[in-house]
Design an enzyme around this catalytic site. Structure first.
Site, PDB file in Angstrom:
ATOM      1  CE1 TYR A 161      33.358 -23.931  31.832  1.00  0.00           C
ATOM      2  CE2 TYR A 161      35.070 -25.570  31.545  1.00  0.00           C
ATOM      3  CZ  TYR A 161      33.858 -25.030  31.173  1.00  0.00           C
ATOM      4  OH  TYR A 161      33.164 -25.599  30.143  1.00  0.00           O
TER       5      TYR A 161
ATOM      6  CE  LYS B  73      32.568 -20.851  26.620  1.00  0.00           C
ATOM      7  NZ  LYS B  73      33.163 -21.004  27.930  1.00  0.00           N
TER       8      LYS B  73
HETATM    9  C1  LIG Z   1      33.622 -22.321  28.388  1.00  0.00           C
HETATM   10  C2  LIG Z   1      34.793 -22.190  29.271  1.00  0.00           C
HETATM   11  C3  LIG Z   1      35.820 -23.122  29.236  1.00  0.00           C
HETATM   12  C4  LIG Z   1      35.770 -24.364  28.387  1.00  0.00           C
HETATM   13  O1  LIG Z   1      35.694 -24.090  27.024  1.00  0.00           O
HETATM   14  P1  LIG Z   1      35.032 -25.188  26.022  1.00  0.00           P
HETATM   15  O2  LIG Z   1      35.499 -24.719  24.699  1.00  0.00           O
HETATM   16  O3  LIG Z   1      33.557 -25.078  26.247  1.00  0.00           O
HETATM   17  O4  LIG Z   1      35.577 -26.508  26.399  1.00  0.00           O
HETATM   18  C5  LIG Z   1      36.911 -22.918  30.052  1.00  0.00           C
HETATM   19  N1  LIG Z   1      36.991 -21.861  30.860  1.00  0.00           N
HETATM   20  C6  LIG Z   1      36.013 -20.929  30.926  1.00  0.00           C
HETATM   21  C7  LIG Z   1      36.165 -19.784  31.836  1.00  0.00           C
HETATM   22  C8  LIG Z   1      34.884 -21.060  30.144  1.00  0.00           C
HETATM   23  O5  LIG Z   1      33.913 -20.170  30.241  1.00  0.00           O
END
Ligand SMILES: *Cc1c(COP(=O)(O)O)cnc(C)c1O
Length: 402
Positions: free
Chosen positions: A119, A217
């Site tokens: 990421y 997510k």
């Molecule tokens: C979106 C995401 C993050 C970070 O999450 P946030 O809540 O947006 O800070 C970390 N790892 C992966 C794989 C992601 O898709």
């Protein structure tokens, strides 16, 4: 925690429905309410002192708003059951959880291995704060076998970070193999498991020490809160993470923790539907002659399929598509013809998304060999037939624009 503990471990759907709820503590309310607090009062001097002693000993409890209230503690309790972990700490974002997992394991002079498909903000952490701390990070090809990865371990290697499938490019990793190698060498492992969620893969059960989740997510699932967590496999790992959480002053909003707990209740049904729709969309796109490759480890032709099939029990709705080289106008016609896919980052909500991506920009240890444009798709909860029609219409628009 007080309250009724389950008499024996339950299956996943039952844990999702019951985990971390304590109606007896909240006038019978089914859901733990949003408990907003900074100060937590003690009824007597003796209880104040006893509480302070419990806090300093690292025992769970409600001591001060920054360390969480019943709302975040209920969420953490449910996650610990789901992840089959020793304990969990909630964070104010997924990225905060990624950074804390790494920071909890390193000090000046440490060496860390990061997958080339990590990421992107974690890559920035490596060249920013970690570099300033004197922590050396090297990037590795995420498809390396454990034996090949062993050659990259140094005497100072403290942590091997994993993320599978990789961000944007969806490479699978041999997680149990890498975890076993690291354990035999005294090296810790942390895995960003956001794609699979603990429903499709549980890193701690495969020997990983820290399981990181961007709960923003699928756990929250409605694109309306930022939340992360790290579930730990042992008491020592949890103690180190708690120390980092305190050192950096992280505090998770009780409103967001509430939305995380609410999201858990429907996580399984959403994931099943979105995973199936995502695969149907991926299959449809793979049949288009303009598509060079679909990046989705649940498809049998994917290079990571064998590992996915061996270790994972399902897929979420996120995948990538590599087109053959196309005129810019054709790509634009495709994306702009999509009516149901919002153009935007993040994913895991109930709505479908599409986002352009350029994997070549973000790698240093491997080469991205495709020349055509790439899109990342997220399948939402819309009717799958409407989504398929939308994609077919966009492919027709692409062909008209070529
Ligand atoms: C979106 C995401 C993050 C970070 O999450 P946030 O809540 O947006 O800070 C970390 N790892 C992966 C794989 C992601 O898709």
């Amino acid at each position: 925690m007080t309250g009724r503990a389950p008499r024996r471990p339950k299956r996943v759907a039952t844990t999702l429905a019951h985990g971390g709820r304590h109606p007896e503590l909240f006038d019978g309310a089914v859901n733990t309410p949003v408990v907003r607090a900074s100060t937590i009062l003690s009824p007597s001097l003796a209880e104040w002192e006893a509480k302070l002693a419990r806090m300093l000993a690292g025992e769970p409890g409600t001591y001060y708003g920054r360390f969480g209230t019943a709302t975040s503690h209920g969420f953490e309790e449910a996650v610990t059951q789901l992840e089959r972990g020793h304990g969990t700490i909630a964070f104010p974002s997924g990225y905060a959880a990624c950074a804390a997992a790494i920071l909890s394991q390193v000090s000046t002079g440490s060496h860390v291995l990061l997958p080339d498909s990590v990421y992107f903000p974690v890559r920035k952490l490596a060249s920013g704060l970690l570099a300033r701390m004197g922590v050396v990070c090297t990037f590795y090809d995420p498809t390396l076998t454990p034996a090949a990865l062993a050659d990259l371990l140094r005497a100072e290697t403290r942590l091997v970070y994993l993320e599978a499938p990789g961000s944007l490019t969806f490479e699978m990793q041999d997680v149990p193999g890498i975890a076993a190698l690291c354990r035999s060498r005294g090296v810790s492992t942390a895995m960003d498991n956001t794609w699979a969620t603990p429903l499709c893969f549980r890193p701690l059960e495969h020997g990983v020490d820290l399981s990181v989740q961007a709960a923003t997510k699928y756990v929250v699932g409605h694109s309306d809160a930022m939340l992360g967590y790290v579930a730990c496999g042992s008491r020592e790992v949890l103690a180190g993470l708690r120390r980092t959480h305190e050192d950096l002053g992280y505090a998770t909003s009780p409103d967001d923790a509430f939305l995380g707990a609410r999201g858990l209740r429907t996580l399984e049904v959403r994931l099943e539907r979105q995973g199936a729709t995502g695969l149907a969309l991926a299959d449809e796109l793979a049949r288009a002659p303009e598509v060079e490759r679909v990046l989705h480890p649940a498809r049998p032709d994917d290079p990571g399929h064998a590992l996915w099939k061996r270790d994972f029990s399902g897929a979420c709705g996120l995948f990538g598509v590599v087109f053959e080289p196309l005129p810019r106008a054709a790509l634009e016609a495709f994306v702009d013809a999509l009516e149901l896919f919002g153009i935007g980052a993040s994913w895991g909500g109930y709505e479908s998304l599409v986002m352009p991506m350029d994997p070549a920009r973000f790698r240093t240890a491997t080469r991205w060999s495709y020349g055509g444009p790439c899109l990342r798709f997220h399948a939402g909860l819309e009717d799958p037939s409407d989504l398929l029609d939308d994609v077919r219409g966009a492919l027709a628009a692409l062909r008209r624009a070529r």
